[in-house]
Scaffold this active site. Structure first.
Site, PDB file in Angstrom:
ATOM      1  N   HIS A 159       0.829  -1.217   0.000  1.00 52.38           N
ATOM      2  CA  HIS A 159       0.000   0.000   0.000  1.00 52.38           C
ATOM      3  C   HIS A 159       0.858   1.258   0.000  1.00 52.38           C
ATOM      4  O   HIS A 159       1.882   1.335   0.686  1.00 52.38           O
ATOM      5  CB  HIS A 159      -1.005   0.007   1.150  1.00 52.38           C
ATOM      6  CG  HIS A 159      -0.421   0.087   2.536  1.00 52.38           C
ATOM      7  ND1 HIS A 159      -0.207   1.285   3.185  1.00 52.38           N
ATOM      8  CD2 HIS A 159      -0.045  -0.871   3.409  1.00 52.38           C
ATOM      9  CE1 HIS A 159       0.276   1.058   4.395  1.00 52.38           C
ATOM     10  NE2 HIS A 159       0.392  -0.244   4.555  1.00 52.38           N
ATOM     11  N   ASP A 210       6.212   2.100   6.677  1.00 53.27           N
ATOM     12  CA  ASP A 210       4.949   1.377   6.514  1.00 53.27           C
ATOM     13  C   ASP A 210       4.068   2.187   5.579  1.00 53.27           C
ATOM     14  O   ASP A 210       3.518   3.204   5.996  1.00 53.27           O
ATOM     15  CB  ASP A 210       4.306   1.194   7.891  1.00 53.27           C
ATOM     16  CG  ASP A 210       2.906   0.622   7.846  1.00 53.27           C
ATOM     17  OD1 ASP A 210       2.502   0.093   6.796  1.00 53.27           O
ATOM     18  OD2 ASP A 210       2.200   0.730   8.870  1.00 53.27           O
ATOM     19  N   GLU A 247      -5.157   1.224   2.807  1.00 51.21           N
ATOM     20  CA  GLU A 247      -4.907   0.185   3.803  1.00 51.21           C
ATOM     21  C   GLU A 247      -4.953   0.736   5.217  1.00 51.21           C
ATOM     22  O   GLU A 247      -5.432   0.069   6.138  1.00 51.21           O
ATOM     23  CB  GLU A 247      -3.548  -0.475   3.532  1.00 51.21           C
ATOM     24  CG  GLU A 247      -3.302  -1.763   4.312  1.00 51.21           C
ATOM     25  CD  GLU A 247      -2.685  -1.543   5.693  1.00 51.21           C
ATOM     26  OE1 GLU A 247      -2.596  -2.519   6.451  1.00 51.21           O
ATOM     27  OE2 GLU A 247      -2.285  -0.392   5.997  1.00 51.21           O
ATOM     28  N   GLU A 248      -4.451   1.961   5.414  1.00 49.90           N
ATOM     29  CA  GLU A 248      -4.366   2.511   6.769  1.00 49.90           C
ATOM     30  C   GLU A 248      -5.735   2.799   7.388  1.00 49.90           C
ATOM     31  O   GLU A 248      -5.839   2.991   8.588  1.00 49.90           O
ATOM     32  CB  GLU A 248      -3.510   3.786   6.776  1.00 49.90           C
ATOM     33  CG  GLU A 248      -2.038   3.562   6.467  1.00 49.90           C
ATOM     34  CD  GLU A 248      -1.293   2.759   7.531  1.00 49.90           C
ATOM     35  OE1 GLU A 248      -1.927   2.369   8.532  1.00 49.90           O
ATOM     36  OE2 GLU A 248      -0.085   2.521   7.353  1.00 49.90           O
ATOM     37  N   ASP A 267       4.331  -6.025   3.885  1.00 49.37           N
ATOM     38  CA  ASP A 267       4.058  -4.947   4.837  1.00 49.37           C
ATOM     39  C   ASP A 267       5.060  -5.045   5.981  1.00 49.37           C
ATOM     40  O   ASP A 267       5.993  -5.852   5.927  1.00 49.37           O
ATOM     41  CB  ASP A 267       2.611  -5.031   5.346  1.00 49.37           C
ATOM     42  CG  ASP A 267       2.010  -3.665   5.662  1.00 49.37           C
ATOM     43  OD1 ASP A 267       2.752  -2.787   6.151  1.00 49.37           O
ATOM     44  OD2 ASP A 267       0.808  -3.469   5.440  1.00 49.37           O
TER      45      ASP A 267
END
Length: 352
Positions: free
Chosen positions: A73, A190, A224-225, A245
């Site tokens: 992501h 991330d 994604e977050e 990830d």
């Protein structure tokens, strides 16, 4: 037969720096998507954009279906303006799940309709010469911080005159450092390190021309977050998907900043055992350093894909990160190990 391929780690670290320095809080990812599209075009990899702006790219294999996918992501943590305050500062709400403890003192960019402004996120009581010990005893929460913009604004009206609005995105400075000993320290590793790893693996496959047994799709997700991630980006004939990830390096965890961390389960449950064991076997056969871990408070693109009703095998492979969702750190050894694993996985036969 899967064979090791030459890995261009200079490219991986270079594209990681470019990704990190391209702001992309969830909901504001167009610039980083353009960067990824340009890299895919440069490598000659076909891709398409979804309606929401995620990327589906294609590496052709001998067999078209059923096929496989890699996913990472591009969106990061961030914030939005919740309120324009009477003191000329701004109340914030987080984008994604992260503590205001890591926002205190952050330099940032406010993305307004008229253009960007610089600013700093500060606790409400930020002056030790004024508040003395109250600076240390004030609570930790997003209601206890405010954004001080670097503009002459002392009240709400002056904020409005300069174009600030409720809902403006706030991009947090990554402050990346690439150290000579291999450590990489930055916010937003991330999952921009995962994106760099996926691009590095694609580069290795394209430049060597190694045949792939089945089509492999490269998926770049944009939410994604906030939990939706890969829920709508999959091709319908994908049979297995590997997510790249971060793995949390902390007491009580088995993740490491070196090698590959292979997740056996996260907060949504176990990953597919057959696919996970095949990844472990590739690590063992090619002497790729690795460890296993289970995450209690973690979900990834695999979870959103399954929850959306996709009937696929999923696995999660990680680069270990110290201080996840804070001032993050990993090591180039982990990124190289992941690229090595991915190029082997893409050459391996699909699961039955």
């Amino acid at each position: 037969m899967a064979v090791p391929l030459p890995i261009d780690m200079e490219y991986v670290t270079d594209i990681l720096f470019r990704l990190l320095t391209t702001p992309s809080p969830t909901g504001c990812t167009d610039d980083v998507i353009r960067l990824c599209c340009a890299e895919l075009e440069r490598m000659g990899i076909r891709y398409e954009l979804t309606r929401r702006g995620a990327i589906r790219a294609d590496l052709k294999g001998v067999q078209s279906s059923p096929d496989r996918a890699l996913v990472s992501h591009v969106d990061t943590l961030g914030a939005q303006v919740k309120m324009l305050k009477d003191n000329g500062r701004m109340e914030l709400v987080p984008v994604g799940h992260w503590s205001s403890r890591f926002a205190e003192g952050a330099r940032c960019t406010i993305l307004t309709d008229r253009g960007p402004w610089r600013g700093t996120i500060l606790p409400l009581k930020a002056s030790g010469h004024t508040y003395n010990e109250e600076v240390d005893t004030q609570p930790v929460s997003w209601r206890q911080v405010e954004l001080r913009v670097d503009a002459p604004c002392t009240n709400r009206r002056e904020l409005e005159e300069r174009g600030f609005n409720i809902g403006d995105f706030v991009s947090i400075d990554p402050q990346p450092e690439f150290l000579e000993n291999g450590f990489i320290v930055s916010r937003h590793l991330d999952d921009k390190a995962g994106v760099a790893v996926m691009l590095g693996a694609a580069k290795a496959v394209v430049e060597t021309g190694v045949p792939l047994p089945v089509d492999c799709h490269l998926l770049f997700t944009i939410s994604e977050e906030v939990g939706s991630g890969a829920s709508s980006v999959l091709h319908q004939d994908v049979a297995e998907m590997v997510t790249i990830d971060n793995g949390t390096v902390a007491p009580g965890q088995n993740s490491s900043e070196y090698g590959v961390t292979i997740a056996m389960a996260d907060s949504t449950g176990p990953f597919d055992m057959a696919l996970t064991r095949s990844l472990l076997s590739l690590c063992e056969a090619q002497n790729i350093p690795h460890q296993r871990d289970v995450f209690r408070y973690y979900r990834c693109d695999s979870a959103s894909a399954i929850e959306a009703g996709n009937d696929i095998r999923t696995a999660l492979i990680c680069f270990g990160i110290d201080a996840s969702h804070g001032y993050e750190r990993t090591h180039v050894n982990a990124l190289e190990s992941l690229v090595r694993l991915l190029v082997l996985y893409m050459q391996s036969p699909p699961r039955d």
